[in-house]
Motif scaffolding. Structure first.
Motif, short mmCIF file in Angstrom:
data_model
loop_
_atom_site.label_atom_id
_atom_site.label_comp_id
_atom_site.label_asym_id
_atom_site.label_seq_id
_atom_site.Cartn_x
_atom_site.Cartn_y
_atom_site.Cartn_z
N THR A 23 -4.21 -0.67 -21.44
CA THR A 23 -4.62 0.73 -21.40
C THR A 23 -5.58 0.93 -20.25
OG1 THR A 23 -4.42 0.86 -23.81
CG2 THR A 23 -5.67 2.61 -22.71
N ILE A 24 -5.31 1.93 -19.43
CA ILE A 24 -6.16 2.27 -18.29
C ILE A 24 -6.87 3.57 -18.63
CG2 ILE A 24 -6.24 2.86 -15.84
CD1 ILE A 24 -3.50 1.37 -15.63
N GLN A 59 -5.77 0.37 -1.41
CA GLN A 59 -6.47 -0.86 -1.77
C GLN A 59 -6.16 -1.24 -3.22
OE1 GLN A 59 -10.39 0.58 -0.80
NE2 GLN A 59 -10.59 -0.87 0.90
N ALA A 60 -6.12 -0.25 -4.10
CA ALA A 60 -5.82 -0.52 -5.51
C ALA A 60 -4.40 -1.07 -5.66
CB ALA A 60 -5.99 0.75 -6.34
N ILE A 61 -3.43 -0.45 -5.00
CA ILE A 61 -2.04 -0.92 -5.07
C ILE A 61 -1.94 -2.34 -4.53
CG2 ILE A 61 0.23 -0.64 -3.94
CD1 ILE A 61 -0.04 1.22 -6.30
N ASN A 62 -2.63 -2.63 -3.43
CA ASN A 62 -2.58 -3.97 -2.83
C ASN A 62 -3.27 -5.01 -3.69
OD1 ASN A 62 -1.19 -2.93 -0.65
ND2 ASN A 62 -2.99 -2.79 0.65
N SER A 63 -4.17 -4.59 -4.58
CA SER A 63 -4.92 -5.56 -5.38
C SER A 63 -4.23 -5.98 -6.66
CB SER A 63 -6.31 -5.00 -5.71
OG SER A 63 -6.20 -3.97 -6.67
N LEU A 73 -0.85 2.64 -11.73
CA LEU A 73 -1.73 3.28 -10.76
C LEU A 73 -1.11 4.57 -10.21
CD1 LEU A 73 -3.12 0.20 -8.80
CD2 LEU A 73 -4.40 1.75 -10.30
N ARG A 74 0.19 4.56 -9.98
CA ARG A 74 0.87 5.78 -9.53
C ARG A 74 0.76 6.87 -10.59
NH1 ARG A 74 5.12 1.86 -8.23
NH2 ARG A 74 4.80 1.27 -6.06
N THR A 75 0.93 6.49 -11.85
CA THR A 75 0.82 7.46 -12.95
C THR A 75 -0.61 8.00 -13.05
OG1 THR A 75 2.60 6.36 -14.14
CG2 THR A 75 1.14 7.78 -15.44
N ALA A 76 -1.60 7.12 -12.90
CA ALA A 76 -3.00 7.56 -12.91
C ALA A 76 -3.23 8.56 -11.78
CB ALA A 76 -3.95 6.37 -12.78
N SER A 77 -2.67 8.28 -10.61
CA SER A 77 -2.80 9.19 -9.48
C SER A 77 -2.20 10.55 -9.80
CB SER A 77 -2.11 8.60 -8.25
OG SER A 77 -2.03 9.57 -7.22
N GLN A 78 -1.05 10.55 -10.45
CA GLN A 78 -0.42 11.82 -10.83
C GLN A 78 -1.33 12.62 -11.77
OE1 GLN A 78 3.22 10.15 -12.36
NE2 GLN A 78 4.34 11.28 -10.79
N SER A 103 0.29 9.63 -0.94
CA SER A 103 1.06 8.43 -1.27
C SER A 103 1.95 8.66 -2.47
CB SER A 103 0.13 7.25 -1.57
OG SER A 103 -0.65 6.93 -0.46
N VAL A 104 1.45 9.43 -3.42
CA VAL A 104 2.18 9.70 -4.67
C VAL A 104 2.16 11.21 -4.87
CG1 VAL A 104 2.21 9.36 -7.17
CG2 VAL A 104 1.43 7.52 -5.68
N SER A 105 3.33 11.78 -5.13
CA SER A 105 3.34 13.21 -5.42
C SER A 105 3.14 13.40 -6.92
CB SER A 105 4.65 13.85 -4.97
OG SER A 105 5.65 13.64 -5.93
N PRO A 106 2.63 14.55 -7.32
CA PRO A 106 2.45 14.79 -8.76
C PRO A 106 3.75 14.75 -9.55
CG PRO A 106 1.19 16.36 -7.49
CD PRO A 106 2.06 15.61 -6.52
N SER A 107 4.90 14.67 -8.86
CA SER A 107 6.18 14.64 -9.57
C SER A 107 6.85 13.27 -9.56
CB SER A 107 7.14 15.68 -8.96
OG SER A 107 7.44 15.31 -7.63
N LEU A 108 6.11 12.21 -9.31
CA LEU A 108 6.55 10.81 -9.33
C LEU A 108 7.17 10.30 -8.04
CD1 LEU A 108 8.05 9.95 -12.83
CD2 LEU A 108 6.05 8.99 -11.76
N ALA A 109 7.48 11.16 -7.09
CA ALA A 109 8.05 10.69 -5.84
C ALA A 109 6.97 9.93 -5.07
CB ALA A 109 8.57 11.86 -5.01
N VAL A 110 7.32 8.76 -4.58
CA VAL A 110 6.36 7.95 -3.84
C VAL A 110 6.61 8.13 -2.35
CG1 VAL A 110 5.52 5.62 -3.43
CG2 VAL A 110 6.25 6.28 -5.71
N HIS A 111 5.56 8.42 -1.62
CA HIS A 111 5.65 8.66 -0.18
C HIS A 111 5.00 7.52 0.57
CE1 HIS A 111 7.06 12.68 -1.00
NE2 HIS A 111 6.07 12.81 -1.86
#
Length: 136
Positions: A23-24, A59-63, A73-78, A103-111
């Motif tokens: 859980t995050i 940095q978070a993704i790379n870690s 992390l992408r979901t947290a960003s959304q 890097s991440v759109s609010p609709s799950l698309a990763v840029h």
């Protein structure tokens, strides 16, 4: 922690075959990083002396190693981006952007990856894993 931001969960199969629920809890910084924490902006290493570390989205993704962690992390960003869009969170003058924006759109698309804002995330699981410092 912000009660208006939902938790993010993922499930990891341990070598023993057990499933671990991770859980995050999303924390939103309301004060700038400490003056002596400026080096954290440039470093991708965790500092064991700090209660938490400041990471850009990249940095978070790379870690993290697993795809489950990266997706979390992408979901947290959304969640963070949607909260900003809804006016639940506001950007302070000292903030460089929104975690994962670009890097991440609010609709799950990763840029394409971009250096985004600093953000602290605390991870908690049933087996004392942690991210960004001390176990939650």
């Amino acid at each position: 922690l912000n009660r208006d931001l939902p938790q993010v969960m993922y499930y990891e199969t341990l070598p023993s075959g057990e499933t671990q629920v991770v859980t995050i809890y999303i924390a939103h910084a309301t004060s700038p990083p400490p003056e002596d924490g400026a080096d954290d902006n440039e470093s991708e290493d965790e500092d064991d002396d700090d209660l938490y570390d400041w990471f850009t989205f990249q940095q978070a993704i790379n870690s993290v190693a697993s795809e489950q962690e990266k997706e979390a992390l992408r979901t947290a960003s959304q969640h963070v981006q949607r909260a900003y869009a809804a006016g639940i969170l506001s950007k302070a003058v000292w903030q460089k952007g929104i975690f994962g924006e670009g890097s991440v759109s609010p609709s799950l698309a990763v840029h394409a990856a971009a250096a985004a804002p600093l953000f602290a995330a605390a991870f908690s699981s049933s087996s004392s894993s942690s991210f960004g410092g001390s176990p939650a």
